[in-house]
Design a protein around this motif. Structure first.
Motif, PDB file in Angstrom:
ATOM      1  N   ARG A  33     -36.739  67.267  -8.681  1.00  0.00           N
ATOM      2  CA  ARG A  33     -37.993  66.135  -8.765  1.00  0.00           C
ATOM      3  C   ARG A  33     -39.141  66.427  -7.804  1.00  0.00           C
ATOM      4  NH1 ARG A  33     -36.195  60.029  -8.545  1.00  0.00           N
ATOM      5  NH2 ARG A  33     -38.491  59.960  -9.276  1.00  0.00           N
ATOM      6  N   ALA A  34     -38.991  66.978  -6.849  1.00  0.00           N
ATOM      7  CA  ALA A  34     -39.915  67.092  -5.665  1.00  0.00           C
ATOM      8  C   ALA A  34     -40.698  68.524  -6.370  1.00  0.00           C
ATOM      9  CB  ALA A  34     -39.401  67.406  -4.468  1.00  0.00           C
ATOM     10  N   PHE A  35     -40.018  69.338  -6.862  1.00  0.00           N
ATOM     11  CA  PHE A  35     -40.627  70.571  -7.213  1.00  0.00           C
ATOM     12  C   PHE A  35     -41.353  70.358  -8.702  1.00  0.00           C
ATOM     13  CE2 PHE A  35     -37.144  72.885  -4.745  1.00  0.00           C
ATOM     14  CZ  PHE A  35     -37.888  73.157  -3.728  1.00  0.00           C
ATOM     15  N   ALA A  36     -40.824  69.138  -9.509  1.00  0.00           N
ATOM     16  CA  ALA A  36     -41.477  69.337 -10.989  1.00  0.00           C
ATOM     17  C   ALA A  36     -42.843  68.600 -10.863  1.00  0.00           C
ATOM     18  CB  ALA A  36     -40.151  68.606 -11.780  1.00  0.00           C
ATOM     19  N   ALA A  42     -43.731  61.600  -4.424  1.00  0.00           N
ATOM     20  CA  ALA A  42     -44.171  61.199  -3.163  1.00  0.00           C
ATOM     21  C   ALA A  42     -44.612  59.731  -3.456  1.00  0.00           C
ATOM     22  CB  ALA A  42     -45.446  61.856  -2.777  1.00  0.00           C
ATOM     23  N   ASP A  43     -44.763  59.288  -4.642  1.00  0.00           N
ATOM     24  CA  ASP A  43     -44.921  57.760  -4.867  1.00  0.00           C
ATOM     25  C   ASP A  43     -43.557  57.113  -4.817  1.00  0.00           C
ATOM     26  OD1 ASP A  43     -47.800  57.870  -5.211  1.00  0.00           O
ATOM     27  OD2 ASP A  43     -47.701  58.168  -7.358  1.00  0.00           O
ATOM     28  N   TYR A  44     -42.633  57.897  -5.420  1.00  0.00           N
ATOM     29  CA  TYR A  44     -41.267  57.282  -5.495  1.00  0.00           C
ATOM     30  C   TYR A  44     -40.862  57.091  -4.259  1.00  0.00           C
ATOM     31  CZ  TYR A  44     -36.172  57.515  -5.988  1.00  0.00           C
ATOM     32  OH  TYR A  44     -34.743  57.213  -5.754  1.00  0.00           O
ATOM     33  N   ASP A  98     -36.892  57.791   6.894  1.00  0.00           N
ATOM     34  CA  ASP A  98     -37.364  57.696   5.942  1.00  0.00           C
ATOM     35  C   ASP A  98     -37.990  56.068   5.659  1.00  0.00           C
ATOM     36  OD1 ASP A  98     -37.491  60.260   5.179  1.00  0.00           O
ATOM     37  OD2 ASP A  98     -35.897  60.375   3.869  1.00  0.00           O
ATOM     38  N   ALA A  99     -37.015  55.318   6.061  1.00  0.00           N
ATOM     39  CA  ALA A  99     -37.057  53.890   6.168  1.00  0.00           C
ATOM     40  C   ALA A  99     -38.249  53.600   7.093  1.00  0.00           C
ATOM     41  CB  ALA A  99     -35.772  53.081   6.481  1.00  0.00           C
ATOM     42  N   VAL A 100     -38.161  53.888   8.173  1.00  0.00           N
ATOM     43  CA  VAL A 100     -39.235  53.761   9.335  1.00  0.00           C
ATOM     44  C   VAL A 100     -40.667  54.082   8.835  1.00  0.00           C
ATOM     45  CG1 VAL A 100     -40.001  54.156  11.719  1.00  0.00           C
ATOM     46  CG2 VAL A 100     -37.561  53.552  11.062  1.00  0.00           C
ATOM     47  N   ALA A 107     -45.228  50.669   2.289  1.00  0.00           N
ATOM     48  CA  ALA A 107     -44.201  50.697   1.139  1.00  0.00           C
ATOM     49  C   ALA A 107     -43.574  49.530   0.849  1.00  0.00           C
ATOM     50  CB  ALA A 107     -43.461  51.903   1.189  1.00  0.00           C
ATOM     51  N   SER A 108     -43.258  49.260  -0.329  1.00  0.00           N
ATOM     52  CA  SER A 108     -42.790  47.944  -0.871  1.00  0.00           C
ATOM     53  C   SER A 108     -41.417  47.946  -0.436  1.00  0.00           C
ATOM     54  CB  SER A 108     -42.638  47.879  -2.425  1.00  0.00           C
ATOM     55  OG  SER A 108     -41.407  49.055  -3.006  1.00  0.00           O
ATOM     56  N   THR A 109     -41.022  46.606   0.045  1.00  0.00           N
ATOM     57  CA  THR A 109     -39.648  46.176   0.425  1.00  0.00           C
ATOM     58  C   THR A 109     -38.425  47.109  -0.458  1.00  0.00           C
ATOM     59  OG1 THR A 109     -40.519  44.034   1.116  1.00  0.00           O
ATOM     60  CG2 THR A 109     -38.277  44.481   0.918  1.00  0.00           C
ATOM     61  N   ALA A 110     -38.746  47.156  -1.675  1.00  0.00           N
ATOM     62  CA  ALA A 110     -37.631  47.919  -2.482  1.00  0.00           C
ATOM     63  C   ALA A 110     -37.390  49.225  -2.038  1.00  0.00           C
ATOM     64  CB  ALA A 110     -38.011  47.748  -4.125  1.00  0.00           C
TER      65      ALA A 110
END
Length: 135
Positions: A33-36, A42-44, A98-100, A107-110
């Motif tokens: 996904r990162a390459f494609a 990045a948004d995800y 990543d969470a921090v 970023a959203s809570t989700a």
């Protein structure tokens, strides 16, 4: 380098290989996904690109994910449960970081919760694989 092979009785063997197997598969999908679609990925992840030229950083992330997938698959192939437990433990730094990072970026809570859930999954994997290694 000789591998430490373990003979683990079911269901521990299946579970102890299934959890790292899920890690390897998800990391391979992450790399693809990162390459494609670097900007979409990045948004995800919760860290949108400031400019399209920043896509190289997403590719670095994809390479990291590809390495993890291959390393975990190699350890699974050799049934090296001790090393699988250690790599999962060491890997905890990534979803926690990543969470921090995503929380600090707004970023959203989700999205932040997804990173925390991955950390919890890795922690469970450490325990299960370590227990399987002791059997």
């Amino acid at each position: 380098m000789p591998a430490q092979s373990a003979v683990v009785s079911p269901p521990w063997g299946a579970i102890a290989l299934g959890l790292p197997g899920a890690i390897a598969l998800l990391q391979a999908v992450t790399a693809a996904r990162a390459f494609a679609a670097p900007a979409g990925f990045a948004d995800y992840m919760g860290l949108p690109l400031a400019t399209p030229q920043d896509a190289g950083f997403v590719m670095v992330y994809g390479l990291r994910a590809a390495f993890i997938a291959l390393a975990v698959a190699a350890l699974m192939a050799t049934r090296n449960f001790a090393a699988l437990a250690w790599i999962a433990a060491a890997g905890l730094v990534m979803p926690i970081g990543d969470a921090v990072l995503t929380a600090r970026a707004g970023a959203s809570t989700a999205i932040v919760a997804r990173h925390v859930a991955i950390a919890i999954f890795l922690a469970v994997t450490v325990v299960v694989v370590a227990l399987a290694d002791r059997r």
